[in-house]
Enzyme design. Sequence first.
Site, PDB file in Angstrom:
ATOM      1  N   HIS A  82      76.768  57.248  30.541  1.00  0.00           N
ATOM      2  CA  HIS A  82      76.170  58.395  30.316  1.00  0.00           C
ATOM      3  C   HIS A  82      76.962  59.286  29.202  1.00  0.00           C
ATOM      4  CE1 HIS A  82      73.806  62.079  31.346  1.00  0.00           C
ATOM      5  NE2 HIS A  82      74.961  62.833  30.898  1.00  0.00           N
ATOM      6  N   ASP A 161      70.676  70.314  40.961  1.00  0.00           N
ATOM      7  CA  ASP A 161      70.807  70.529  39.394  1.00  0.00           C
ATOM      8  C   ASP A 161      69.798  71.179  38.535  1.00  0.00           C
ATOM      9  OD1 ASP A 161      72.760  69.945  37.211  1.00  0.00           O
ATOM     10  OD2 ASP A 161      71.121  68.594  36.670  1.00  0.00           O
ATOM     11  N   ARG A 168      70.690  77.762  33.516  1.00  0.00           N
ATOM     12  CA  ARG A 168      72.177  77.955  32.754  1.00  0.00           C
ATOM     13  C   ARG A 168      71.369  77.951  31.406  1.00  0.00           C
ATOM     14  NH1 ARG A 168      74.977  72.764  34.005  1.00  0.00           N
ATOM     15  NH2 ARG A 168      76.225  73.221  32.300  1.00  0.00           N
ATOM     16  N   SER A 183      77.164  69.031  37.199  1.00  0.00           N
ATOM     17  CA  SER A 183      75.743  68.701  36.838  1.00  0.00           C
ATOM     18  C   SER A 183      75.746  67.078  36.487  1.00  0.00           C
ATOM     19  CB  SER A 183      75.491  69.625  35.715  1.00  0.00           C
ATOM     20  OG  SER A 183      74.020  69.023  34.911  1.00  0.00           O
ATOM     21  N   LYS A 187      74.246  63.647  39.142  1.00  0.00           N
ATOM     22  CA  LYS A 187      73.025  62.905  38.942  1.00  0.00           C
ATOM     23  C   LYS A 187      73.750  61.572  39.101  1.00  0.00           C
ATOM     24  CE  LYS A 187      72.066  65.807  35.561  1.00  0.00           C
ATOM     25  NZ  LYS A 187      71.599  66.603  34.464  1.00  0.00           N
TER      26      LYS A 187
HETATM   27  N1  URA Z   1      74.218  67.280  30.778  1.00  0.00           N
HETATM   28  C1  URA Z   1      73.781  67.408  31.822  1.00  0.00           C
HETATM   29  O1  URA Z   1      73.208  66.630  32.772  1.00  0.00           O
HETATM   30  N2  URA Z   1      74.373  68.466  32.387  1.00  0.00           N
HETATM   31  C2  URA Z   1      74.972  69.454  31.855  1.00  0.00           C
HETATM   32  O2  URA Z   1      75.469  70.301  32.224  1.00  0.00           O
HETATM   33  C3  URA Z   1      75.499  69.291  30.172  1.00  0.00           C
HETATM   34  C4  URA Z   1      75.016  67.888  29.932  1.00  0.00           C
END
Ligand code: URA
Length: 441
Positions: A82, A161, A168, A183, A187
Amino acid sequence: MNMVEIITHKKLGQALTQEEIDFFVKGAAEQTVPDYQLAALLMAIRLNGMTPEETTHLTLAMRDSGDVADLSAIPGVKVDKHSTGGVGDTTTLVLAPLVAACGVPVAKMSGRGLGHTGGTLDKLESIPGFNISLSEEAFVDQVRRIGVAVIGQTGSLAPADKTLYALRDVTATVDSLPLIASSIMSKKLASGADAIVLDVKTGSGAIMHTLEGSIELAKAMVDIGTLANKPVAAIVTGMAQPLGTHVGNALEVKDAIDVLSGRTKGDLLDVSLLLGSHMLVLAGAAASAEEGEQKLREALESGAGLRKLKEMIEAQGGDAQVCDDLSLLPQAAVVREVACGQTGWVAAMDTTALGLAAQAMGAGRIRKTDPLDYSVGFVLPVRIGDHVWPHTPFCTLYARSEAEADAAEQAIRAAVRISSDPVERPPLWYAIVTKDGAKMA
Ligand code: URA
């Protein structure tokens, strides 16, 4: 317990209890807590921070707010990768096929572009016919058959999220370390991989602009993974300039194909090899990052990586011929070559501004519902540290109209500073963070 009490505790800088965190995360997932209370709490967290324990509780509560993918039917160690987000950052399209060609299954759930950063799903959808919406069953089946699949999130992954991220985005609370770490990790933990390699960007195009902040974010995410019993390696890599020379959806697919065909070398290849080598180590397919890199290079040189990309495109309904005939990718109406027009050294880039320039051309969304133009964007062959002359090619613009090409040319020129003094090339990476600590480059 109620939301006003929870907001008050965080406003006063107190640590929230696990029960308090569970309460507001459930409310966010089920949308039973009003946005104004969640927004107030997010701002209190942004201003007063969270302890590592709170951040871990928040991550696990968000992971458990929805489905957790079950990839156990896929044999082998499934390693996910990621990126915290960048510009010209197409490593997934390069390393997923290479890692799979080395025998390590890649079952990857990717995202769309966000703000100035590009998204793998948007890039893949620029390939005619490519389908990013497989069921979990079809996803698992494809990885079992060919070793690789890249799709959007299945089912309802970390719905808390989704609610919090959307708030946000519009309440200036994106740049909060505990909120970013929870966050991303919620995931990643929900997407079912056995181990995770994180590419934490740093520099003018990154979510964290300072090296200190990026290393701190890397450490926080590694700690969360360790507590959740998932091996995590986080590599802090440079985003002082776009990673690849191509910015825009179909253009970045072309860049990845050029790399996998051996036609293009450079930072995109090097960072892909670095991240991929750590994926092989975590999967147990290489004893060291050096051995992992060697294996990936063999897959590149033998053409096995490009063949794997073709297999993946075909399996997901896309036209794999794009790999041999790049003209089958979407083509822009206006193509314009721009020369540097100055003598000197490329000193710095405002990479966020470059990402926004591509977004304004139609490569990214300004509103959630905006359709994309896959063909648009630009190629920027100059790199920080290069010496340039007035006639040196500066960029090639791929635009919908002459007027949009004019605006992009102006924005890109303003984002690239040319100095009369020589400038050093920025490092490719700065630190590798694992549970054993940070190793600096
Ligand atoms: N990517 C995400 O999935 N969440 C964040 O807070 C920042 C980047």
